[in-house]
Design a protein around this motif. Structure first.
Motif, mmCIF file in Angstrom:
data_model
loop_
_atom_site.group_PDB
_atom_site.id
_atom_site.type_symbol
_atom_site.label_atom_id
_atom_site.label_comp_id
_atom_site.label_asym_id
_atom_site.label_seq_id
_atom_site.Cartn_x
_atom_site.Cartn_y
_atom_site.Cartn_z
ATOM 1 N N VAL A 226 0.568 -0.984 -0.097
ATOM 2 C CA VAL A 226 -0.386 0.035 0.229
ATOM 3 C C VAL A 226 0.171 1.088 -0.104
ATOM 4 O O VAL A 226 2.069 1.230 1.135
ATOM 5 N N LEU A 227 0.216 2.777 -0.998
ATOM 6 C CA LEU A 227 1.428 3.749 -1.130
ATOM 7 C C LEU A 227 0.209 4.689 -1.091
ATOM 8 O O LEU A 227 -0.515 5.421 -1.826
ATOM 9 N N PRO A 228 0.330 5.229 0.489
ATOM 10 C CA PRO A 228 -1.245 6.179 0.719
ATOM 11 C C PRO A 228 -0.338 7.438 0.172
ATOM 12 O O PRO A 228 0.803 7.860 0.723
ATOM 13 N N ALA A 229 -1.152 8.294 -0.408
ATOM 14 C CA ALA A 229 -1.240 9.349 -0.609
ATOM 15 C C ALA A 229 -2.265 10.230 -0.346
ATOM 16 O O ALA A 229 -3.844 9.594 -0.784
ATOM 17 N N ALA A 230 -2.401 11.306 0.688
ATOM 18 C CA ALA A 230 -3.399 12.406 1.063
ATOM 19 C C ALA A 230 -4.626 12.948 -0.032
ATOM 20 O O ALA A 230 -3.566 13.155 -1.088
ATOM 21 N N VAL A 231 -5.233 12.612 -0.385
ATOM 22 C CA VAL A 231 -6.442 13.894 -1.233
ATOM 23 C C VAL A 231 -7.010 14.888 -0.286
ATOM 24 O O VAL A 231 -7.355 14.835 0.783
ATOM 25 N N GLY A 232 -6.910 16.188 -1.188
ATOM 26 C CA GLY A 232 -7.373 16.937 -0.342
ATOM 27 C C GLY A 232 -9.174 17.491 -0.781
ATOM 28 O O GLY A 232 -10.003 16.720 -1.708
ATOM 29 N N HIS A 240 -6.165 15.496 -6.041
ATOM 30 C CA HIS A 240 -5.167 14.219 -6.081
ATOM 31 C C HIS A 240 -3.793 14.851 -6.442
ATOM 32 O O HIS A 240 -3.151 13.919 -7.053
ATOM 33 N N THR A 241 -3.677 15.184 -6.681
ATOM 34 C CA THR A 241 -2.206 16.441 -6.401
ATOM 35 C C THR A 241 -1.101 14.419 -5.374
ATOM 36 O O THR A 241 0.050 14.577 -6.079
ATOM 37 N N GLY A 242 -1.917 14.407 -3.982
ATOM 38 C CA GLY A 242 -0.585 13.855 -3.655
ATOM 39 C C GLY A 242 -1.186 12.279 -4.289
ATOM 40 O O GLY A 242 0.484 11.992 -4.763
ATOM 41 N N PRO A 243 -2.048 11.819 -4.731
ATOM 42 C CA PRO A 243 -1.753 10.587 -5.199
ATOM 43 C C PRO A 243 -0.981 10.333 -6.866
ATOM 44 O O PRO A 243 -0.061 9.510 -7.175
ATOM 45 N N MET A 244 -1.784 11.546 -7.287
ATOM 46 C CA MET A 244 -0.126 11.284 -8.508
ATOM 47 C C MET A 244 1.259 11.660 -8.697
ATOM 48 O O MET A 244 1.273 11.823 -9.433
ATOM 49 N N ALA A 245 1.657 12.537 -7.623
ATOM 50 C CA ALA A 245 2.863 12.719 -6.611
ATOM 51 C C ALA A 245 3.556 11.186 -6.523
ATOM 52 O O ALA A 245 4.632 10.472 -7.192
ATOM 53 N N MET A 246 2.357 10.553 -6.042
ATOM 54 C CA MET A 246 3.135 9.792 -5.960
ATOM 55 C C MET A 246 2.693 8.026 -6.766
ATOM 56 O O MET A 246 4.121 7.224 -6.780
ATOM 57 N N ALA A 247 2.189 8.594 -7.737
ATOM 58 C CA ALA A 247 1.875 7.304 -8.963
ATOM 59 C C ALA A 247 3.055 7.578 -10.346
ATOM 60 O O ALA A 247 3.474 6.688 -10.396
ATOM 61 N N MET A 248 4.080 8.771 -10.053
ATOM 62 C CA MET A 248 5.436 9.332 -10.557
ATOM 63 C C MET A 248 5.923 8.781 -9.450
ATOM 64 O O MET A 248 7.610 8.395 -10.687
ATOM 65 N N VAL A 249 6.154 8.984 -8.238
ATOM 66 C CA VAL A 249 7.338 8.733 -7.518
ATOM 67 C C VAL A 249 7.238 6.608 -7.700
ATOM 68 O O VAL A 249 8.969 6.427 -7.901
ATOM 69 N N LEU A 250 6.521 6.537 -8.244
ATOM 70 C CA LEU A 250 6.458 4.485 -8.411
ATOM 71 C C LEU A 250 6.997 4.718 -9.669
ATOM 72 O O LEU A 250 8.347 3.892 -9.715
ATOM 73 N N LEU A 251 7.056 5.062 -10.882
ATOM 74 C CA LEU A 251 6.971 5.129 -12.229
ATOM 75 C C LEU A 251 8.397 5.514 -12.630
ATOM 76 O O LEU A 251 9.181 4.568 -12.817
ATOM 77 N N GLN A 252 9.019 6.334 -11.418
ATOM 78 C CA GLN A 252 10.522 6.635 -11.869
ATOM 79 C C GLN A 252 11.672 5.513 -10.888
ATOM 80 O O GLN A 252 12.060 4.911 -11.080
ATOM 81 N N ALA A 253 10.820 4.859 -10.055
ATOM 82 C CA ALA A 253 10.961 3.842 -9.651
ATOM 83 C C ALA A 253 10.905 1.775 -9.625
ATOM 84 O O ALA A 253 12.031 1.744 -9.917
ATOM 85 N N MET A 254 10.125 2.015 -10.687
ATOM 86 C CA MET A 254 10.349 1.665 -11.909
ATOM 87 C C MET A 254 11.208 1.580 -12.832
ATOM 88 O O MET A 254 11.520 0.471 -13.498
ATOM 89 N N CYS A 255 11.361 2.960 -13.369
ATOM 90 C CA CYS A 255 12.319 2.893 -14.456
ATOM 91 C C CYS A 255 13.646 2.688 -13.186
ATOM 92 O O CYS A 255 14.665 1.939 -14.455
ATOM 93 N N ASP A 256 13.891 2.709 -11.907
ATOM 94 C CA ASP A 256 15.345 2.856 -10.946
ATOM 95 C C ASP A 256 15.803 1.006 -11.266
ATOM 96 O O ASP A 256 16.505 0.764 -10.908
ATOM 97 N N ALA A 257 14.342 -0.042 -11.165
ATOM 98 C CA ALA A 257 14.809 -1.114 -10.839
ATOM 99 C C ALA A 257 15.314 -1.389 -12.561
ATOM 100 O O ALA A 257 15.905 -2.410 -11.756
ATOM 101 N N ASP A 258 14.889 -1.096 -13.624
ATOM 102 C CA ASP A 258 15.321 -2.115 -15.225
ATOM 103 C C ASP A 258 15.829 -0.960 -15.239
ATOM 104 O O ASP A 258 15.111 -0.508 -16.530
#
Length: 281
Positions: A226-232, A240-258
Motif C-alpha cells: 500500500v502506497l498512501p497519499a492523502a487526498v485534498g 488528487h495532487t498527492g496520489p498523482m505525485a505518488m504515481a509518478m514516484v512509483l514510475l520513477q522507481a520502476m525505471c530505476d529497478a530495470d
C-alpha cells in the motif's frame, strides 16, 4: 466534517503512518479519523461501539500504535485537537485548499524518506508482463495518466478504467497472458467495484499494489503493498495532487529497478517521435 475537523482528522491520520494494521484496527483508525472532533473524549467502550468492534480490540489497537493503552492514546488525541491559530486563519477558502495540498505533499516527502515499500512495489510491477492498471470512477483519469507514461518504459500496460461485467474478464485475460502483478488506484469514495476487483485479483494470484488515500483505506485490506497519499478535501470535489505525485514516484522507481531496458525503450520512442514529427519543435 468541517474545516477544523478536517485538520484534526489529518493530524490523527499521521499517528497511523507507517504502522501495519489489521482489518479490525483499520476500522478503528478510520472511525477515529472520521470522528476526530469527539473521539478524544470517548471511552474505549464508546469508540468500540462507534467502530462496531469489541472493547479489547480498541485496547490492542492503542498498544499496536505504541501506547500503554487507550487512555494514553486518548490523551494524544486531545492534544491533537487543540487550537490551530496560524496564518491559515487569514486565508480564503481557495488558498486554504492549496495550502492543505502543500501540507500533504510535505508529509509525502517525509514518508518517502523510507523507500522500502515503493521499491518493493516497483520490483513487482516492472517485471509483470502484461501490467494491468486499475482505476475506476474518480481514479480513472489518474490510471490513464500513469498508463500513458508507463507505456513508454513497459512493453504491455493495460489500463482498466471502466467497470461492468467485462472488468474481471480483462483481469483474467491479463493473468492468462502472464501478468503477475497489478497496480490499483483506489480513491474516495472507494467504488465497490474496485474493491471487488482487488479481492478477485488476489484470488487469481496477482500481487496487488495500491495507491490510495491512507493506510486505513478499505483497499489496504486486499493489497500486498500500500502506497498512501492523502487526498485534498477542502473543495467541492477532491484534489488528487498527492496520489498523482505518488504515481509518478512509483514510475520513477520502476525505471530505476530495470534501467537498461527502460533506457532502450525511451531512446526508441524518441527516435520514432522524431521520425513521425509527433511534437512541435
Amino acid at each position: 466534517m468541517n474545516e477544523g475537523g478536517v485538520k484534526v482528522g489529518e493530524r490523527v491520520l499521521d499517528l497511523f503512518a507507517g504502522v501495519r494494521l489489521t482489518p479490525t484496527q483499520r476500522r478503528i483508525a478510520h472511525c477515529l479519523v472520521e470522528h476526530a472532533g469527539k473521539a478524544a473524549y470517548l471511552s474505549a467502550a464508546e469508540v468500540a461501539d462507534l467502530a462496531g468492534v469489541s472493547q479489547p480490540s480498541v485496547t490492542r489497537f492503542a498498544i499496536a500504535l505504541g501506547y500503554e493503552g487507550y487512555p494514553a492514546l486518548r490523551r494524544v488525541l486531545r492534544e491533537l485537537g487543540g487550537g490551530d491559530a496560524g496564518p491559515g486563519a487569514e486565508q480564503n477558502a481557495m488558498q486554504a485548499a492549496v495550502a492543505a495540498e502543500a501540507e500533504h505533499l510535505g508529509r509525502l516527502r517525509d514518508q518517502l524518506e523510507r523507500l522500502d515499500d515503493v521499491r518493493r512495489a516497483a520490483d513487482l510491477l516492472i517485471s509483470s508482463r502484461p501490467l494491468p492498471v486499475l482505476g475506476l470512477r474518480s481514479a480513472g483519469p489518474l490510471a490513464g495518466y500513469f498508463g500513458y507514461f508507463a507505456g513508454k518504459v513497459h512493453p504491455d500496460v493495460r489500463v482498466l478504467d471502466s467497470g461492468g461485467t467485462s472488468l474481471l474478464d480483462r483481469l483474467d485475460q491479463a493473468r492468462t497472458a502472464g501478468a503477475g502483478a497489478m497496480l490499483a488506484l483506489v480513491l474516495p469514495r472507494y467504488p465497490r467495484e474496485s474493491l471487488d476487483a482487488l479481492r478477485e485479483a488476489r484470488a487469481m494470484g496477482y500481487a496487488v499494489v495500491a495507491i490510495t488515500d491512507s493506510a486505513v483505506s478499505p483497499a489496504a485490506e486486499h493489497c500486498d503493498v500500500v502506497l498512501p497519499a492523502a487526498v485534498g478535501t477542502r473543495l467541492v470535489f477532491d484534489l488528487h495532487t498527492g496520489p498523482m505525485a505518488m504515481a509518478m514516484v512509483l514510475l520513477q522507481a520502476m525505471c530505476d529497478a530495470d534501467p537498461e531496458p527502460v533506457q532502450q525503450k525511451l531512446e526508441a520512442f524518441e527516435a520514432t517521435a522524431a521520425r513521425r514529427n509527433i511534437f512541435q519543435a
